[in-house]
Design an enzyme around this catalytic site. Structure first.
Site, PDB file in Angstrom:
ATOM      1  N   GLU A   5       0.620  -1.143   0.007  1.00  0.00           N
ATOM      2  CA  GLU A   5       0.021  -0.042  -0.109  1.00  0.00           C
ATOM      3  C   GLU A   5       0.853   1.311   0.137  1.00  0.00           C
ATOM      4  O   GLU A   5       1.601   1.545   1.171  1.00  0.00           O
ATOM      5  CB  GLU A   5      -0.856   0.093   1.284  1.00  0.00           C
ATOM      6  CG  GLU A   5      -2.103  -1.063   1.503  1.00  0.00           C
ATOM      7  CD  GLU A   5      -2.831  -0.959   0.012  1.00  0.00           C
ATOM      8  OE1 GLU A   5      -2.814  -0.305  -0.841  1.00  0.00           O
ATOM      9  OE2 GLU A   5      -3.608  -2.269   0.114  1.00  0.00           O
ATOM     10  N   HIS A   6       0.477   2.207  -0.968  1.00  0.00           N
ATOM     11  CA  HIS A   6       1.213   3.550  -0.913  1.00  0.00           C
ATOM     12  C   HIS A   6       2.562   3.357  -1.429  1.00  0.00           C
ATOM     13  O   HIS A   6       3.178   4.326  -1.688  1.00  0.00           O
ATOM     14  CB  HIS A   6       1.154   4.369   0.371  1.00  0.00           C
ATOM     15  CG  HIS A   6      -0.337   4.773   0.616  1.00  0.00           C
ATOM     16  ND1 HIS A   6      -0.910   6.059   0.441  1.00  0.00           N
ATOM     17  CD2 HIS A   6      -1.366   4.087   1.021  1.00  0.00           C
ATOM     18  CE1 HIS A   6      -1.980   6.268   0.890  1.00  0.00           C
ATOM     19  NE2 HIS A   6      -2.304   5.171   1.246  1.00  0.00           N
ATOM     20  N   THR A   7       2.919   2.475  -1.890  1.00  0.00           N
ATOM     21  CA  THR A   7       4.316   2.195  -2.596  1.00  0.00           C
ATOM     22  C   THR A   7       4.468   2.247  -3.838  1.00  0.00           C
ATOM     23  O   THR A   7       5.467   2.508  -4.486  1.00  0.00           O
ATOM     24  CB  THR A   7       4.831   0.585  -2.535  1.00  0.00           C
ATOM     25  OG1 THR A   7       3.774  -0.222  -2.769  1.00  0.00           O
ATOM     26  CG2 THR A   7       5.059   0.346  -0.956  1.00  0.00           C
TER      27      THR A   7
ATOM     28  N   SER B 134     -24.931   6.431 -16.345  1.00  0.00           N
ATOM     29  CA  SER B 134     -24.597   5.317 -15.525  1.00  0.00           C
ATOM     30  C   SER B 134     -25.829   4.612 -14.818  1.00  0.00           C
ATOM     31  O   SER B 134     -26.724   5.518 -14.322  1.00  0.00           O
ATOM     32  CB  SER B 134     -23.570   6.028 -14.289  1.00  0.00           C
ATOM     33  OG  SER B 134     -23.762   4.873 -13.154  1.00  0.00           O
TER      34      SER B 134
ATOM     35  N   GLY C 168     -15.969   3.394  -3.008  1.00  0.00           N
ATOM     36  CA  GLY C 168     -15.902   3.767  -1.751  1.00  0.00           C
ATOM     37  C   GLY C 168     -15.035   2.942  -0.602  1.00  0.00           C
ATOM     38  O   GLY C 168     -14.934   3.282   0.370  1.00  0.00           O
ATOM     39  N   ALA C 169     -14.787   1.620  -1.316  1.00  0.00           N
ATOM     40  CA  ALA C 169     -14.782   0.535  -0.383  1.00  0.00           C
ATOM     41  C   ALA C 169     -13.140   0.462  -0.475  1.00  0.00           C
ATOM     42  O   ALA C 169     -12.609  -0.512  -0.002  1.00  0.00           O
ATOM     43  CB  ALA C 169     -15.139  -0.495  -0.698  1.00  0.00           C
TER      44      ALA C 169
ATOM     45  N   ASP D 256      -3.527   0.851  -9.364  1.00  0.00           N
ATOM     46  CA  ASP D 256      -4.959   0.640  -9.754  1.00  0.00           C
ATOM     47  C   ASP D 256      -5.165   0.154 -10.894  1.00  0.00           C
ATOM     48  O   ASP D 256      -5.959  -0.702 -11.604  1.00  0.00           O
ATOM     49  CB  ASP D 256      -5.951   1.776  -9.094  1.00  0.00           C
ATOM     50  CG  ASP D 256      -5.970   1.916  -7.671  1.00  0.00           C
ATOM     51  OD1 ASP D 256      -5.183   1.075  -6.947  1.00  0.00           O
ATOM     52  OD2 ASP D 256      -6.305   3.032  -7.214  1.00  0.00           O
TER      53      ASP D 256
ATOM     54  N   TYR E 287      -5.148  11.486   1.275  1.00  0.00           N
ATOM     55  CA  TYR E 287      -4.149  10.685   0.563  1.00  0.00           C
ATOM     56  C   TYR E 287      -3.054  11.681  -0.155  1.00  0.00           C
ATOM     57  O   TYR E 287      -1.881  11.342  -0.041  1.00  0.00           O
ATOM     58  CB  TYR E 287      -5.275  10.140  -0.565  1.00  0.00           C
ATOM     59  CG  TYR E 287      -4.186   9.282  -1.447  1.00  0.00           C
ATOM     60  CD1 TYR E 287      -4.489   7.815  -1.490  1.00  0.00           C
ATOM     61  CD2 TYR E 287      -3.529   9.668  -2.502  1.00  0.00           C
ATOM     62  CE1 TYR E 287      -3.755   6.877  -2.341  1.00  0.00           C
ATOM     63  CE2 TYR E 287      -2.934   8.815  -3.409  1.00  0.00           C
ATOM     64  CZ  TYR E 287      -2.940   7.384  -3.314  1.00  0.00           C
ATOM     65  OH  TYR E 287      -2.219   6.604  -4.087  1.00  0.00           O
TER      66      TYR E 287
END
Length: 384
Positions: A38-40, A72, A125-126, A175, A227
């Site tokens: 994470e965040h790497t 949508s 949002g998960a 992502d 973030y």
């Protein structure tokens, strides 16, 4: 989760209802969950995601009037429509900004415009990359329709630019890479600096394991300040250490020059998280029992909670309850400040662990969590 054939038919029917004609095709891109790392990604480091079976589908047809129309099935039913020459960061806003950013990136190929209908079962949002599923489904569609020379790596960059530059969400490439490059039955080992990838086999079911995702119901958004703050703090730490990125710090001893406690914590998470990714990949490549990665996942959560300081009471409660109930390991996933946790558990104990998490949430008067198991799935593809 929706069967591909049924999903394509639903999207086609909805497109016809909204726009009065048939789409030229339907494309799908999955959300993702990160096994570790994470965040790497925005620190030039290592990540290890898998694609979810949950996808966003995009039904697309080109137009000839120079306009873009976006709808949508998860929205309010309205069609967002504007001229291609009106596209700009913040216009359109909301969910429509994500596909519009992809269109903007290929505007020279799309003089006539397009109509787009999206449908999704990726939880929003998960922390499961619903935004990347959206941008990547549209990017793949437009590649096939108007820019066939683009590679998947080009689409990763196109989708990233849509989120970073058009929407203003400061993501790395984790992502988008997961959504476009993952393959079924594997985790994607990605070196974000060198852009090297390796498909690492991850057949947990064969050894009696499950990877559970627990959606805590506490929403987050990458465009919020937390973030971005973490990204800036990592950049500041690298600058003070005189390295291009925190990827270049070999171990925690290399952080000794940081005299700012906040920057030290942020950098320590990145350095140790990179090491955790490499250790998990080593275990999964070999003949070791995958249960051995459980404690590494838990170490990652502690680091995200204490050093990166992006966990929440709900995420901490989930991880603690799962481990107490017999999970091999658990940790929060995603950008933080809400979202989901991932839990490694023996299949025979999965229901017990899920119930323990629900009971803990009920005891603490949290909203009921949503739990589902993850099968490492295919990346973006055309459905028809």
């Amino acid at each position: 989760m929706t069967d591909d054939v049924a999903a394509a038919e639903r999207a086609r029917a909805a497109f016809a209802e909204r726009f009065g004609g048939e789409p030229e095709g339907v494309w799908a891109a999955p959300g993702r969950v990160n096994v570790i790392g994470e965040h790497t990604d925005y620190n030039d480091g290592y990540v290890l995601p898998v694609a979810l079976p949950h996808t966003t589908r995009a039904a697309v047809a080109r137009r000839t009037d120079g306009r873009i129309a976006l709808a949508s099935l998860q929205g309010d039913g309205d069609v967002v429509e504007l001229g291609l020459d009106e596209l700009a960061p913040g216009r359109p806003d909301g969910w429509a900004g994500y596909p519009a950013g992809v269109v903007e990136g290929l505007r020279e190929h799309l003089a006539g415009g397009l109509s787009l209908l999206v449908d999704t079962d990726v939880p929003v949002g998960a922390g499961l990359s619903s935004s990347a599923a959206l941008t990547c489904s549209v990017a793949l569609a437009l590649r096939d329709l108007v820019a066939p020379d683009l590679t998947l790596e080009d689409l990763v960059e196109l989708a990233r630019r849509s989120e970073n530059d058009f929407v203003g969400a400061p993501t790395g490439i984790l992502d988008q890479s997961a959504s476009l490059l993952c393959t079924a039955g594997h985790a994607l080992f990605l070196d974000t600096r060198e852009r090297r990838t390796e498909q690492v086999p991850l057949d947990l079911a064969a050894v009696g394991l499950e990877l559970l995702v627990v959606d805590t119901g506490t929403s987050h958004t990458h465009a919020d300040g937390g973030y971005g703050d973490r990204r800036r703090e990592c950049e500041q730490a690298a600058a003070r250490l005189g390295v291009p990125a925190l990827r270049d710090v070999a171990d925690v001893a290399g952080l000794a020059a940081l005299d700012d406690d906040v920057l030290l914590r942020r950098a320590r998470h990145i350095v140790t998280e990179n090491a955790r990714v490499l250790e998990v990949v080593r275990i999964l490549r070999g003949s070791s029992d995958p249960r051995e990665i459980g404690p590494i996942l838990l170490e990652g959560h502690v680091s995200l909670r204490d050093d990166f300081q992006i966990s929440t009471d709900e995420l901490d409660a989930c991880v603690d309850a799962a481990v107490r109930a017999g999970a091999h390991g658990a940790r929060m996933v995603g950008g933080g400040f809400g979202g989901s946790a991932v839990v490694l558990v023996d299949r025979e104990r999965a229901a017990t662990v899920a119930a323990a998490v629900r009971d803990e949430f009920d005891r603490r008067a949290f909203a009921p969590p949503r739990t589902f198991d993850v099968i490492p799935s295919a990346g973006a593809r055309r459905l028809g």
